[in-house]
Design a protein around this motif. Structure first.
Motif, PDB file in Angstrom:
ATOM      1  N   VAL A  93       0.850  -1.188   0.000  1.00 40.20           N
ATOM      2  CA  VAL A  93       0.000   0.000   0.000  1.00 40.20           C
ATOM      3  C   VAL A  93       0.885   1.237   0.000  1.00 40.20           C
ATOM      4  CG1 VAL A  93      -1.754   1.301   1.252  1.00 40.20           C
ATOM      5  CG2 VAL A  93      -1.849  -1.205   1.221  1.00 40.20           C
ATOM      6  N   VAL A  94       0.660   2.106  -0.986  1.00 41.17           N
ATOM      7  CA  VAL A  94       1.439   3.343  -1.093  1.00 41.17           C
ATOM      8  C   VAL A  94       0.748   4.475  -0.342  1.00 41.17           C
ATOM      9  CG1 VAL A  94       2.334   5.079  -2.696  1.00 41.17           C
ATOM     10  CG2 VAL A  94       2.437   2.636  -3.290  1.00 41.17           C
ATOM     11  N   GLY A  95      -0.583   4.504  -0.398  1.00 49.08           N
ATOM     12  CA  GLY A  95      -1.307   5.555   0.290  1.00 49.08           C
ATOM     13  C   GLY A  95      -2.785   5.258   0.367  1.00 49.08           C
ATOM     14  N   VAL A  96      -3.444   5.836   1.365  1.00 49.25           N
ATOM     15  CA  VAL A  96      -4.893   5.728   1.535  1.00 49.25           C
ATOM     16  C   VAL A  96      -5.425   7.139   1.740  1.00 49.25           C
ATOM     17  CG1 VAL A  96      -6.783   4.766   2.884  1.00 49.25           C
ATOM     18  CG2 VAL A  96      -4.666   3.446   2.592  1.00 49.25           C
ATOM     19  N   THR A  97      -6.205   7.626   0.773  1.00 50.08           N
ATOM     20  CA  THR A  97      -6.672   9.012   0.802  1.00 50.08           C
ATOM     21  C   THR A  97      -8.188   9.074   0.917  1.00 50.08           C
ATOM     22  OG1 THR A  97      -4.836   9.614  -0.667  1.00 50.08           O
ATOM     23  CG2 THR A  97      -6.624  11.214  -0.413  1.00 50.08           C
ATOM     24  N   PRO A  98      -8.725   9.675   1.981  1.00 47.35           N
ATOM     25  CA  PRO A  98     -10.189   9.841   2.086  1.00 47.35           C
ATOM     26  C   PRO A  98     -10.704  10.683   0.922  1.00 47.35           C
ATOM     27  CG  PRO A  98      -9.125  10.270   4.196  1.00 47.35           C
ATOM     28  CD  PRO A  98      -8.028  10.199   3.164  1.00 47.35           C
ATOM     29  N   THR A  99     -11.795  10.239   0.318  1.00 47.62           N
ATOM     30  CA  THR A  99     -12.378  10.973  -0.810  1.00 47.62           C
ATOM     31  C   THR A  99     -13.773  11.474  -0.497  1.00 47.62           C
ATOM     32  OG1 THR A  99     -13.138   8.872  -1.756  1.00 47.62           O
ATOM     33  CG2 THR A  99     -11.028   9.734  -2.526  1.00 47.62           C
ATOM     34  N   ALA A 100     -14.400  10.939   0.544  1.00 43.60           N
ATOM     35  CA  ALA A 100     -15.729  11.360   0.974  1.00 43.60           C
ATOM     36  C   ALA A 100     -15.900  10.898   2.417  1.00 43.60           C
ATOM     37  CB  ALA A 100     -16.815  10.771   0.076  1.00 43.60           C
ATOM     38  N   VAL A 120      -7.395   4.127  -2.555  1.00 45.90           N
ATOM     39  CA  VAL A 120      -6.209   3.402  -2.123  1.00 45.90           C
ATOM     40  C   VAL A 120      -5.249   3.262  -3.292  1.00 45.90           C
ATOM     41  CG1 VAL A 120      -7.255   1.143  -2.600  1.00 45.90           C
ATOM     42  CG2 VAL A 120      -5.358   1.299  -0.987  1.00 45.90           C
ATOM     43  N   ALA A 121      -3.958   3.474  -3.029  1.00 43.91           N
ATOM     44  CA  ALA A 121      -2.914   3.323  -4.047  1.00 43.91           C
ATOM     45  C   ALA A 121      -2.043   2.147  -3.642  1.00 43.91           C
ATOM     46  CB  ALA A 121      -2.080   4.595  -4.154  1.00 43.91           C
ATOM     47  N   VAL A 122      -1.823   1.230  -4.581  1.00 50.54           N
ATOM     48  CA  VAL A 122      -1.091  -0.008  -4.286  1.00 50.54           C
ATOM     49  C   VAL A 122       0.001  -0.217  -5.321  1.00 50.54           C
ATOM     50  CG1 VAL A 122      -1.272  -2.502  -4.004  1.00 50.54           C
ATOM     51  CG2 VAL A 122      -3.163  -1.029  -3.277  1.00 50.54           C
ATOM     52  N   ARG A 123       1.203  -0.525  -4.846  1.00 51.85           N
ATOM     53  CA  ARG A 123       2.308  -0.840  -5.753  1.00 51.85           C
ATOM     54  C   ARG A 123       2.305  -2.334  -6.042  1.00 51.85           C
ATOM     55  NH1 ARG A 123       6.057   1.324  -3.189  1.00 51.85           N
ATOM     56  NH2 ARG A 123       6.286   3.205  -4.471  1.00 51.85           N
ATOM     57  N   GLY A 124       2.296  -2.672  -7.345  1.00 50.92           N
ATOM     58  CA  GLY A 124       2.317  -4.070  -7.760  1.00 50.92           C
ATOM     59  C   GLY A 124       2.786  -4.159  -9.201  1.00 50.92           C
ATOM     60  N   PRO A 125       4.088  -4.229  -9.433  1.00 47.59           N
ATOM     61  CA  PRO A 125       4.630  -4.225 -10.800  1.00 47.59           C
ATOM     62  C   PRO A 125       4.063  -5.323 -11.699  1.00 47.59           C
ATOM     63  CG  PRO A 125       6.380  -3.877  -9.208  1.00 47.59           C
ATOM     64  CD  PRO A 125       5.160  -4.246  -8.422  1.00 47.59           C
ATOM     65  N   LEU A 126       3.833  -6.509 -11.134  1.00 47.97           N
ATOM     66  CA  LEU A 126       3.331  -7.604 -11.963  1.00 47.97           C
ATOM     67  C   LEU A 126       1.876  -7.380 -12.371  1.00 47.97           C
ATOM     68  CD1 LEU A 126       3.577 -10.367 -13.295  1.00 47.97           C
ATOM     69  CD2 LEU A 126       2.999 -11.406 -11.080  1.00 47.97           C
ATOM     70  N   VAL A 127       1.013  -7.108 -11.391  1.00 50.08           N
ATOM     71  CA  VAL A 127      -0.416  -6.995 -11.720  1.00 50.08           C
ATOM     72  C   VAL A 127      -0.727  -5.733 -12.521  1.00 50.08           C
ATOM     73  CG1 VAL A 127      -1.102  -8.354  -9.712  1.00 50.08           C
ATOM     74  CG2 VAL A 127      -1.004  -5.860  -9.530  1.00 50.08           C
ATOM     75  N   THR A 128       0.160  -4.746 -12.481  1.00 50.03           N
ATOM     76  CA  THR A 128      -0.069  -3.531 -13.276  1.00 50.03           C
ATOM     77  C   THR A 128       0.580  -3.595 -14.651  1.00 50.03           C
ATOM     78  OG1 THR A 128       1.872  -2.452 -12.296  1.00 50.03           O
ATOM     79  CG2 THR A 128      -0.257  -2.048 -11.236  1.00 50.03           C
ATOM     80  N   VAL A 179       2.096   1.441  -9.998  1.00 50.62           N
ATOM     81  CA  VAL A 179       1.146   1.702  -8.907  1.00 50.62           C
ATOM     82  C   VAL A 179      -0.246   1.888  -9.497  1.00 50.62           C
ATOM     83  CG1 VAL A 179       0.484   3.300  -7.062  1.00 50.62           C
ATOM     84  CG2 VAL A 179       2.900   2.766  -7.440  1.00 50.62           C
ATOM     85  N   PHE A 180      -1.243   1.203  -8.912  1.00 52.13           N
ATOM     86  CA  PHE A 180      -2.614   1.415  -9.360  1.00 52.13           C
ATOM     87  C   PHE A 180      -3.439   1.991  -8.215  1.00 52.13           C
ATOM     88  CE2 PHE A 180      -2.947  -2.805  -7.472  1.00 52.13           C
ATOM     89  CZ  PHE A 180      -4.203  -2.818  -6.890  1.00 52.13           C
ATOM     90  N   THR A 181      -4.472   2.743  -8.570  1.00 53.99           N
ATOM     91  CA  THR A 181      -5.379   3.295  -7.578  1.00 53.99           C
ATOM     92  C   THR A 181      -6.761   2.695  -7.775  1.00 53.99           C
ATOM     93  OG1 THR A 181      -5.846   5.192  -9.018  1.00 53.99           O
ATOM     94  CG2 THR A 181      -4.128   5.468  -7.341  1.00 53.99           C
ATOM     95  N   ALA A 182      -7.508   2.624  -6.679  1.00 52.03           N
ATOM     96  CA  ALA A 182      -8.860   2.077  -6.726  1.00 52.03           C
ATOM     97  C   ALA A 182      -9.704   2.741  -5.650  1.00 52.03           C
ATOM     98  CB  ALA A 182      -8.841   0.568  -6.520  1.00 52.03           C
ATOM     99  N   ASP A 183     -10.959   2.979  -5.971  1.00 52.70           N
ATOM    100  CA  ASP A 183     -11.901   3.532  -4.991  1.00 52.70           C
ATOM    101  C   ASP A 183     -12.428   2.409  -4.112  1.00 52.70           C
ATOM    102  OD1 ASP A 183     -12.110   6.371  -5.648  1.00 52.70           O
ATOM    103  OD2 ASP A 183     -12.958   5.707  -7.559  1.00 52.70           O
ATOM    104  N   VAL A 184     -12.524   2.683  -2.821  1.00 50.86           N
ATOM    105  CA  VAL A 184     -13.099   1.726  -1.875  1.00 50.86           C
ATOM    106  C   VAL A 184     -14.246   2.428  -1.159  1.00 50.86           C
ATOM    107  CG1 VAL A 184     -12.662   0.158   0.035  1.00 50.86           C
ATOM    108  CG2 VAL A 184     -10.806   0.718  -1.548  1.00 50.86           C
ATOM    109  N   MET A 185     -15.473   1.965  -1.391  1.00 48.25           N
ATOM    110  CA  MET A 185     -16.634   2.637  -0.820  1.00 48.25           C
ATOM    111  C   MET A 185     -16.885   2.175   0.613  1.00 48.25           C
ATOM    112  SD  MET A 185     -19.730   0.822  -2.923  1.00 48.25           S
ATOM    113  CE  MET A 185     -20.021  -0.952  -2.858  1.00 48.25           C
ATOM    114  N   GLY A 186     -17.782   2.889   1.287  1.00 44.59           N
ATOM    115  CA  GLY A 186     -18.054   2.617   2.688  1.00 44.59           C
ATOM    116  C   GLY A 186     -18.515   1.208   2.968  1.00 44.59           C
ATOM    117  N   LEU A 232      -2.156  -9.705  -4.003  1.00 47.93           N
ATOM    118  CA  LEU A 232      -2.727  -9.197  -5.253  1.00 47.93           C
ATOM    119  C   LEU A 232      -2.950 -10.324  -6.254  1.00 47.93           C
ATOM    120  CD1 LEU A 232      -0.464  -6.035  -5.746  1.00 47.93           C
ATOM    121  CD2 LEU A 232      -2.712  -6.150  -4.650  1.00 47.93           C
ATOM    122  N   GLU A 233      -4.071 -10.251  -6.952  1.00 50.66           N
ATOM    123  CA  GLU A 233      -4.363 -11.200  -8.031  1.00 50.66           C
ATOM    124  C   GLU A 233      -5.205 -10.513  -9.090  1.00 50.66           C
ATOM    125  OE1 GLU A 233      -6.744 -15.340  -9.092  1.00 50.66           O
ATOM    126  OE2 GLU A 233      -6.737 -14.623  -7.019  1.00 50.66           O
TER     127      GLU A 233
END
Length: 209
Positions: free
Chosen positions: A12-19, A25-33, A58-65, A84-85
């Motif tokens: 995990v590179v970072g977790v940023t509140p968006t709401a 969430v930002a995740v480092r994963g050279p293979l899956v990206t 690094v990929f980012t993804a939204d994680v809802m409540g 990661l998969e």
């Protein structure tokens, strides 16, 4: 759809509140990206997330409540390792079992029993989910497809081989740590179908040719 065979131990590179109840969430994963694009699915600790952006491994993804409440992703912090998969491709080998990436509940590590070549780990699980767990059946823990060794009213145990201990987060999970649990989807469908059938309805038999 996934197989529960972890491809890469990311970070995990970072977790940023968006709401109020969601984060990016930002995740480092050279293979899956390496071939990931916007809209693709990647399982993070067993939770299916949709890729928003990819930049330099690094990929980012939204994680809802809802996801934060029903999984252990809400505890993630920068620097945490994650399993990661990428989504399974049609025609590929099914090395684990059918995994949806839809977490059913959060469990907890109860005990670890090391052995020379493997380790037995016991987990607590919500009582409401125990009916889906059977000895020698499949279960997904933090995105890892595993075979159940023993089952109790509110616990179960699995055996972890050296590869799983070394290449997934399960090798470092401590007693008391939360884990994401996904039950075998076949068990849930069977329960639903049997529950919808009237008690006096005959059990379908083979069709005569």
């Amino acid at each position: 759809m996934f197989t529960g065979i972890v491809e890469e131990l990311g970070e995990v590179v970072g977790v940023t509140p968006t709401a109020q109840d969601s984060v990016l969430v930002a995740v480092r994963g050279p293979l899956v990206t390496s071939d990931a694009r916007h809209g693709d699915s990647i399982a993070v600790n067993g939770v299916c997330l949709t890729v928003v952006d990819v930049d330099g491994g690094v990929f980012t993804a939204d994680v809802m409540g809802e996801t934060l409440r029903r999984s252990a992703l809400g505890t993630l912090r920068a620097g945490d390792p994650v399993n990661l998969e990428r989504a399974a491709a049609l025609g590929s080998r099914l090395g684990g079992h059918l995994v949806q990436g839809h977490v059913d509940g959060v469990g907890e590590v109860l005990a670890r029993e090391p052995a020379p070549r493997w380790e037995t780990v016991r987990f607590r699980l919500p009582v409401a989910l125990s009916r889906y767990v059977v000895e020698k059946g499949s279960i997904t823990i933090d995105g890892v497809s595993l075979t159940v060794a023993e089952v109790g009213d509110d616990w179960f145990s699995v055996g972890l081989i050296p590869t799983t201990l070394a290449l997934t987060t399960l090798g470092t999970r401590a007693v008391g740590d939360p884990v994401n649990l996904e039950m075998d989807v076949l068990a849930k469908y069977v329960e639903r179908l049997l529950g919808a059938r009237p008690a006096d309805a005959p059990v379908p038999g083979p069709v005569a040719s």
